[in-house]
Enzyme design. Structure first.
Site, mmCIF file in Angstrom:
data_model
loop_
_atom_site.group_PDB
_atom_site.id
_atom_site.type_symbol
_atom_site.label_atom_id
_atom_site.label_comp_id
_atom_site.label_asym_id
_atom_site.label_seq_id
_atom_site.Cartn_x
_atom_site.Cartn_y
_atom_site.Cartn_z
ATOM 1 N N GLU A 298 76.124 74.924 73.457
ATOM 2 C CA GLU A 298 75.877 75.931 72.751
ATOM 3 C C GLU A 298 74.359 75.853 71.918
ATOM 4 O OE1 GLU A 298 80.626 76.739 71.700
ATOM 5 O OE2 GLU A 298 79.176 75.518 70.532
ATOM 6 N N LYS B 137 73.605 70.396 72.715
ATOM 7 C CA LYS B 137 74.564 69.953 71.836
ATOM 8 C C LYS B 137 75.612 69.301 72.309
ATOM 9 C CE LYS B 137 77.841 72.594 68.960
ATOM 10 N NZ LYS B 137 78.633 73.726 68.518
ATOM 11 N N GLN B 138 75.981 69.572 73.649
ATOM 12 C CA GLN B 138 77.053 68.420 74.500
ATOM 13 C C GLN B 138 76.877 68.702 75.810
ATOM 14 O OE1 GLN B 138 79.707 71.503 72.727
ATOM 15 N NE2 GLN B 138 80.957 70.883 74.602
#
Length: 565
Positions: free
Chosen positions: A97, A209-210
């Protein structure tokens, strides 16, 4: 499409605006508008619930409709780009994100391709098992031939930014052109990289972010090879904010590190995930337990460290435990049956309870018949082929063998299917003459000794004629299970065939020893966490735990002694 956040009614309730960190300005939240991958994520959960439970009634009455209805959305969302001659899905947010309003996010497009194919497979299953229900859904969802054809076209031509030379998958259009960042330059820190760079700043940098591409490779792990996994891990792992990014990511990185046989690095990620709540490392545990992260921890344990693979014959484990772990025990329910796993770090040959034999070149020398079949086909096609070229075909599927024989020569799919059928017909003609006399020296006494010792016996052969050969050899009474070319989709050097055999025997991989005469077979057994015996020259099967020129005159204790070293 599925709501990003929903409550009792199922309607979208994601707020579009929230106060900024200091409360001084409102920040636009785009997840409810464009983080569309949630639709494929739910379909993935539906499919795997069905696989885990075997609940055909639920799939017929509820699951199939969810899969097909959501697939209709993707059919309408994909756009044709006439310049690329590809379908695109633009203006989305992927799992990472930090990057909003991107085009052709790899995770989203990859899962859309999976979703549409699974929807077509589900409809075909429903038409076979309940034609009336299939007809109802076809009418209700307007599943016209034109719509289904569009789905197939999207599957074949959607943009996936995969470089076959490097194996790298670009996270979205233009990601590799963003400014690179060395996360070590920002240490020590107590904030996320997005907080430090700002929302727009993070959007302009290669900082995640991930897991995004890594998440795709994890969910669809049966579709990508180790080289692709390693290339993308090496690129994206150091660019991911593991400490203050998403709490969802460390557990997935732990599982993927195990897939790459790196349990120590996996343990580092595992502890990051565990400590999110245990030590409140992000300072937000008071707002509630990180439930999704906890679910990821379970997956890291079961699918990562335990290495559980779910086969049609049942779950099997290929463990990758950290060096300091002494035991991992858990229970898993699969299709209504409980399976208890009690994994310890250092299995020994004394744990072996089953033997999985390859067929060609191990129990009997049908490899000669394969050679004669390929040679006859090659001569008919005016292709040079000799015994040296035939060596490359050992342990390889029929299709891969044909590609090796063709050696780059063009052939349509129909032509290839015809050539494979012709070669198989020649092979079947040759094996008509097989009798028990064609068992290789030493094999019948060994089978008898194994049976007397209570050792289970399976055949693991890529041949689709394996059962016919077993019958003609007269050894059916000794064989407890057969895994052949019809049993799995991925053949050697993938371990799937041997894992399927182990599951049929009711054994875990480390309780099995594979006897192979091909390099690809030895590689497959080792990848499956099994003991291996190689038959033949050291340069071909030397990676096995023990190597014999043949098993003539060798008893079971002789085999175990050599495996023990």
């Amino acid at each position: 499409m599925v709501a990003w956040e929903s409550a009792q009614t199922g309607d979208e309730v994601t707020p579009r605006w929230v106060p900024g960190p200091q409360g001084e300005e409102l920040v636009r939240i785009w997840c409810g508008d464009i983080e569309l991958h949630i639709t494929a994520d739910v379909a993935y959960a539906v499919w795997h619930y069905w696989q885990a439970t075997g609940d055909d009634a639920w799939m017929r009455d509820y699951g199939a409709e969810i899969l097909l209805d959501t697939a209709v959305f993707w059919g309408s969302r994909a756009e044709w780009n006439p310049e690329r001659l590809r379908y695109e899905i633009n203006d989305v947010i992927g799992p990472d994100e930090n990057h909003e309003h991107v085009d052709n996010n790899a995770f989203t497009n990859g899962m859309v391709r999976w979703h549409l194919q699974t929807a077509l497979d589900t409809l075909a299953w429903l038409q076979t098992t309940d034609a009336e229900r299939a007809a109802v859904l076809t009418a209700q969802l307007n599943l016209t031939p034109e719509r289904l054809a569009r789905w197939q076209d999207i599957i074949e031509r959607i943009v996936i930014l995969h470089d076959p030379q490097t194996g790298l998958i670009e996270q979205c259009d233009g990601f590799f052109a963003l400014k690179d960042v060395n996360l070590a330059d920002y240490e020590p820190r107590t904030k996320s990289m997005q907080a430090l760079l700002g929302i727009e700043g993070a959007n302009r940098h290669q900082v995640l972010k991930q897991a995004d591409v890594i998440m795709l490779l994890y969910l669809l792990r049966d579709r990508y090879d180790n080289a692709t996994l390693r290339a993308n891990w090496d690129y994206y792992n150091p660019r991911t904010d593991h400490t203050y990014g998403s709490s969802l990511s460390p557990a997935i990185h732990a599982a993927v590190a195990c897939m790459m046989d790196d349990p120590q690095q996996a343990y580092t990620h595992f502890t990051r995930a565990a400590l999110v709540d245990l030590e409140d490392v992000r300072g937000n545990a008071a707002e509630g337990v990180h439930a999704a992260s906890a679910g990821g921890l379970w997956q890291a344990l079961v699918f990562g460290f335990a290495g559980v693979r779910l086969t049609d014959a049942g779950p099997v484990a290929v463990p990758r435990l950290p060096a300091h772990w002494t035991r991992l025990k858990f229970r898993l329910y699969w299709r209504g049956q409980a399976h208890t796993f009690d994994i310890r770090p250092h299995p020994t040959p004394d744990d072996i309870r089953g033997v999985i034999f390859d067929l060609d070149g191990v129990l009997t020398d049908t490899s000669e018949f394969h050679y004669l079949g390929w040679k006859r086909l090659a001569e008919e096609e005016d292709i040079p082929f000799n015994r040296e070229a035939n060596e490359a075909l050992r342990g390889v599927s029929r299709r891969e063998s044909l590609l090796l024989v063709l050696d780059g020569r063009p052939a349509t799919e129909d032509q290839m299917q015809a050539m494979m059928a012709r070669k198989n017909r020649y092979y079947q003609e040759f094996i008509e003459g097989i009798t028990p006399e064609n068992l290789l020296p030493g094999m019948l006494p060994l089978l008898e000794e194994l049976r007397a010792a209570g050792i289970k016996i399976a055949i693991g052969s890529a041949s689709k004629n394996a059962r016919a050969v077993i019958d003609r050899l007269g050894i059916q009474a000794y064989i407890d299970a057969v895994s052949d070319g019809y049993s799995v989709d991925k053949v050697k050097p993938s371990p799937d065939l041997f894992l399927h055999a182990a599951a049929q025997l009711g054994l875990q991989p480390w309780q099995c020893i594979v006897v192979e005469d091909a390099e690809a077979g030895v590689e497959a057994a080792l990848a499956g966490g099994m003991w291996t015996v190689g038959l033949g020259p050291q340069e071909r099967v030397g990676a096995a735990h023990a190597v014999f020129p043949s098993l003539e005159g060798a008893g079971w204790e002789d085999v175990l002694a050599k495996v023990r070293g």
